[in-house]
Scaffold this motif. Sequence first.
Motif, short mmCIF file in Angstrom:
data_model
loop_
_atom_site.label_atom_id
_atom_site.label_comp_id
_atom_site.label_asym_id
_atom_site.label_seq_id
_atom_site.Cartn_x
_atom_site.Cartn_y
_atom_site.Cartn_z
N LEU A 108 -3.60 0.67 -9.86
CA LEU A 108 -2.80 1.94 -10.17
C LEU A 108 -3.09 2.57 -11.32
O LEU A 108 -2.90 3.80 -11.87
CB LEU A 108 -1.32 1.68 -9.96
CG LEU A 108 -0.61 1.43 -8.79
CD1 LEU A 108 0.78 0.62 -8.90
CD2 LEU A 108 -0.46 2.63 -7.82
N GLY A 109 -3.77 1.75 -12.33
CA GLY A 109 -4.36 2.14 -13.64
C GLY A 109 -3.18 2.57 -14.54
O GLY A 109 -3.23 3.46 -15.44
N LYS A 110 -2.04 1.94 -14.58
CA LYS A 110 -0.61 2.55 -15.24
C LYS A 110 -0.31 1.20 -16.36
O LYS A 110 -0.61 0.06 -16.09
CB LYS A 110 0.49 2.76 -14.44
CG LYS A 110 0.33 3.71 -13.40
CD LYS A 110 -0.09 5.16 -14.11
CE LYS A 110 -0.27 5.95 -12.84
NZ LYS A 110 -1.08 7.41 -13.36
N GLU A 154 0.76 -1.22 0.03
CA GLU A 154 -0.15 -0.03 0.06
C GLU A 154 0.93 1.27 0.07
O GLU A 154 0.66 2.24 -0.84
CB GLU A 154 -0.68 -0.05 1.36
CG GLU A 154 -2.14 -0.75 1.06
CD GLU A 154 -3.06 -0.53 -0.22
OE1 GLU A 154 -3.16 0.48 -0.51
OE2 GLU A 154 -3.39 -1.30 -0.84
N ALA A 155 1.93 1.38 0.76
CA ALA A 155 2.92 2.57 0.75
C ALA A 155 3.42 2.62 -0.11
O ALA A 155 3.61 3.71 -1.03
CB ALA A 155 3.78 2.05 2.19
N ALA A 156 3.93 1.64 -1.08
CA ALA A 156 4.71 1.81 -2.12
C ALA A 156 3.61 2.12 -3.26
O ALA A 156 4.16 2.94 -4.17
CB ALA A 156 5.29 0.33 -2.67
N GLU A 175 1.57 6.49 -7.13
CA GLU A 175 0.55 7.30 -7.40
C GLU A 175 1.25 8.65 -7.36
O GLU A 175 0.92 9.55 -8.43
CB GLU A 175 -0.49 6.90 -6.60
CG GLU A 175 -1.23 5.84 -7.21
CD GLU A 175 -2.63 5.89 -6.70
OE1 GLU A 175 -3.28 6.46 -5.57
OE2 GLU A 175 -3.32 5.05 -7.26
N ALA A 176 1.85 9.18 -6.37
CA ALA A 176 2.44 10.52 -6.22
C ALA A 176 3.32 10.98 -7.29
O ALA A 176 3.29 12.07 -7.85
CB ALA A 176 2.97 10.82 -5.02
#
Length: 341
Positions: A311-313, A263-265, A270-271
Motif C-alpha cells: 500500500l506504500g503508506k 485484496e478488497a480491503a 487505496e481509493a
Amino acid sequence: MKIIHSPRHLGHAGHVELTHGQIVPAFEKPERVAMIMKALGERRLGLFVEPTAHGLDPVRRVHDAAYVRFLATAWELWTASGRDNPALPSFWRAPGMRDIEPDYVDGKFGFFSFDGGCCIVPGTWDAVQAGADLALTGADLISAGERMAFALCRPPGHHAQQATMGGYCFVNNAAVAAQGLRDRGAARVAVLDVDYHHGNGTQSIFYDRADVLVCNIHSDPRQAYPYFLGYVDEIGAGAGEGFNANYPLPKGTDYAAWSVALEAACARIEAHAPDALVVSLGVDTFKGDPISAFQLDSPDYLRIGARIARLGKPTLFVMEGGYAVDAIGTNVANTLEGFLQ
Ligand code: SP5
Ligand code: ZN
C-alpha cells in the motif's frame, strides 16, 4: 522499525473471564507479550523503545469522559463495596432500558460494558494507560516520518467503544492512534483490522466520519463474537457513509479465501488515499488459536505483511488479539518481517 513496549502491562494479570457459562482464567494473559518480545528480539526486527506519557486528553478524543472516569476509579469502587476478588460485571442494559449511569458499583460495571470479558484487577488501569501511551508514541513516530512502527499494546483495544469495555478491551488503542494521527496533521487515516473478531469499537467510534476509513476482515457475526456488529451492510452513516467496510467470512476460512478479502480491503484503502495507516494486528486468525476458527498458518502472516507494505503508506501496527501463546511470537514477527522485506 521501532517496537514500542512497556512492562506496565504486567499489572493486568491474575484476571478471569466469563466464557461458556464459567469463570475461567483469562485467555488474554501477560505471556502473550513475553512471547512476542522474544520472537522480535531473536529475529532482530527492530529497536525496542518505551513510550512517552501523553495523559488522558487524547484518550478522551475517542472515549466519553464519564467512561474514562469509570475506568480510572473502577478498582477503587469495587473494593469500597467490600470485595477484593477480580472485578467483573454481571448485569447489562438491554434496548428499551434507561441510559443513566447508576451510582452503585455493579450498576456502573454493567453500564460501561457489553460482556464478561473485561475483568479489572489492581494493575489494570495502569496497564491500560500504558497501552494508550504506546499507541500515541507510535502516532508520534509515524508523524515524524517513520515508515512503520509497532505498538505492542496489551490489553488489546478494538472492541472498546466510546463508553463500553468488552472482549478484553478497555481503551481502543488503534482508535486513539488514528485520532492522534489526525491531530498531528494527517488529513485522512485508514484503519485495517485483521483480527479474527470484528472490531466493533473502532467501527463505532468512526462510524459517522469520512476522515477515518475503517476496514474489518473478521468472522461472520452470525456465528462469532461480538455477534451484534460486523455485517456487510454496515457502511457508515451521515458524513461517514461509504467510509466503513466489513468483510465477514465463515468459520474455517483459510488463507486462500481470507486473502481475497484482504485484496478488497486494500483496494478500498487505496481509493481513500490515506496519509497514514493503522493496522489492528490480531493473529487469532491462526489455525491453532484456542478461541477462534480460521485456518491461517504461520507463513501466511509473511504474505499479509508484504501485502500491507505494498500500500506504500506510513503504517502503525497496533497489537490486538491472538491466544495461541506458543505461536503468537512467530505470527507477529512474520507479519512485521513480511512488511519490512
Ligand atoms: C481482542 C480480542 O481478540 N478479543 C476477543 C474476545 C473474545 N471473547 C469471546 C470468546 C468466545 C470464545 N468462544 C470459543 C469457542 C471455541 N471453542
Ligand atoms: Zn480477536
